[in-house]
Design an enzyme around this catalytic site. Structure first.
Site, PDB file in Angstrom:
ATOM      1  N   HIS A  61      -5.351  -5.287  -1.087  1.00 38.88           N
ATOM      2  CA  HIS A  61      -6.180  -4.950   0.069  1.00 38.88           C
ATOM      3  C   HIS A  61      -7.358  -5.895   0.266  1.00 38.88           C
ATOM      4  O   HIS A  61      -8.204  -5.646   1.129  1.00 38.88           O
ATOM      5  CB  HIS A  61      -6.705  -3.521  -0.073  1.00 38.88           C
ATOM      6  CG  HIS A  61      -5.659  -2.470   0.092  1.00 38.88           C
ATOM      7  ND1 HIS A  61      -4.783  -2.129  -0.925  1.00 38.88           N
ATOM      8  CD2 HIS A  61      -5.339  -1.677   1.147  1.00 38.88           C
ATOM      9  CE1 HIS A  61      -3.984  -1.165  -0.497  1.00 38.88           C
ATOM     10  NE2 HIS A  61      -4.296  -0.877   0.750  1.00 38.88           N
ATOM     11  N   GLU A 106      -2.275  -2.534  -7.849  1.00 37.30           N
ATOM     12  CA  GLU A 106      -3.461  -2.821  -7.027  1.00 37.30           C
ATOM     13  C   GLU A 106      -3.876  -1.514  -6.377  1.00 37.30           C
ATOM     14  O   GLU A 106      -3.110  -0.553  -6.356  1.00 37.30           O
ATOM     15  CB  GLU A 106      -3.155  -3.891  -5.969  1.00 37.30           C
ATOM     16  CG  GLU A 106      -2.089  -3.515  -4.950  1.00 37.30           C
ATOM     17  CD  GLU A 106      -2.620  -2.699  -3.773  1.00 37.30           C
ATOM     18  OE1 GLU A 106      -3.793  -2.877  -3.394  1.00 37.30           O
ATOM     19  OE2 GLU A 106      -1.870  -1.869  -3.240  1.00 37.30           O
ATOM     20  N   SER A 124       0.837  -1.183   0.000  1.00 36.86           N
ATOM     21  CA  SER A 124       0.000   0.000   0.000  1.00 36.86           C
ATOM     22  C   SER A 124       0.882   1.247   0.000  1.00 36.86           C
ATOM     23  O   SER A 124       1.679   1.438  -0.907  1.00 36.86           O
ATOM     24  CB  SER A 124      -0.973  -0.040   1.189  1.00 36.86           C
ATOM     25  OG  SER A 124      -1.976   0.940   1.036  1.00 36.86           O
TER      26      SER A 124
END
Length: 304
Positions: free
Chosen positions: A272, A204, A112
């Site tokens: 996630h 992502e 992330s």
């Protein structure tokens, strides 16, 4: 003759090795952090600083605290790995002062917002591990835990991962780079963008509406990214739907991928979502988009 550039891999971990736990981005909730820390403690010997739970606005403490903590972790020769408490936001603020060029062969893990640190490491041709943060680790299955420990401890190539959709058929081989789309796209034009020529790009994201995904993807296209990479691996795009829309984020991504005309497969359990398998950035992979299969051609760590 094409010259092969050797990437620096971390040293392999062993059970009970000392590892550092850091919070270089956002503040975190204690309960999921403790759950992840318990899993980590069953395998290794984590070092957690007493001020790791600090909070400053949307950050895990001010820049000076987070900078000192992460820099110490990279320079600590007694530790074999660095595990991040949470993503969120903030790690990119630390990049100019991080001593990454002086760091030992330590395994940096996270995902992330930590994509910024991964990219900075790959810009130095160092391998790192795109993997669950501690606040996510406790929600992962034992299969993900075992996969992570194997990746960190064995120099053998890990088992392949499978997605669920082919967007553009074809195959591609190259070094795996990338991570979170939002963070990766913000590094364009900085010294922290990894080498892209001949790479396989992993993307992502979470809570980004389809038009925002389109905007960031278009930024990559206009910057020439898709003219340089060989293939695209799409992980989870979690909670990215437009309310009451007659199209999905997958529809938008499929159309964008077809316009890029690169082998592309989607739906890999990376990111996630409920399952976040770790992958080694900076290692050679083969993408078979027809089979939606990502094969790892080498291990994440050195033989020792």
């Amino acid at each position: 003759m094409k010259r092969c550039v050797r990437w620096l891999k971390p040293l392999p971990l062993r059970p009970r090795d000392t590892v550092q736990v850091v919070a270089p981005a956002g503040p975190f909730e204690q309960a999921p952090f403790e759950a992840g820390l318990r899993i980590l403690s069953e395998r290794y010997s984590p070092v957690v600083r007493p001020d790791i739970g600090a909070s400053h606005r949307y950050l895990a403490g001010d820049d000076a605290r987070r900078q000192e903590e992460l820099s110490h972790a990279f320079l600590d020769r007694a530790s074999r790995a660095i595990f991040c408490a949470r993503g969120g936001y903030g790690s990119a603020r630390l990049l100019p002062e991080l001593p990454l060029d002086k760091a030992g062969p330590v395994a940096f893990t996270g995902f992330s917002d930590l994509t910024s640190v991964h990219c900075a490491l790959q810009a130095l041709r160092r391998v790192s591990i795109h993997a669950p943060v501690l606040t996510q680790l406790g929600r992962q299955s034992t299969q993900v835990h075992d996969y992570l420990f194997r990746l960190l401890e064995s120099s053998e190539a890990p088992p392949p991962l499978t997605g669920n959709a082919t967007y553009v058929p074809g195959t591609a081989e190259g070094v795996l780079v990338g991570g979170n789309l939002s963070v990766f796209s913000r590094l364009l034009g900085t010294p922290y963008m990894p080498p892209l020529d001949g790479a396989v790009l992993l993307l992502e994201d979470v809570t980004e509406r389809p038009y925002r995904i389109d905007r960031m993807w278009t930024h990559l296209r206009l910057a020439g990214v898709f003219a340089r990479v060989r293939g695209i691996v799409l992980g989870d795009f979690t909670a990215c739907e437009e309310k009451d829309a007659n199209y999905s984020s997958a529809d938008v991504l499929r159309e964008l991928a077809r316009d890029a005309k690169l082998p592309c497969a989607a739906g890999f359990p990376i990111g996630h979502g409920a399952i976040n398998y770790p992958v080694a950035l900076g290692t050679q992979v083969r993408l078979d988009a027809d089979a939606a299969r990502l094969t790892f051609l080498e291990g994440a760590v050195s033989p020792g």
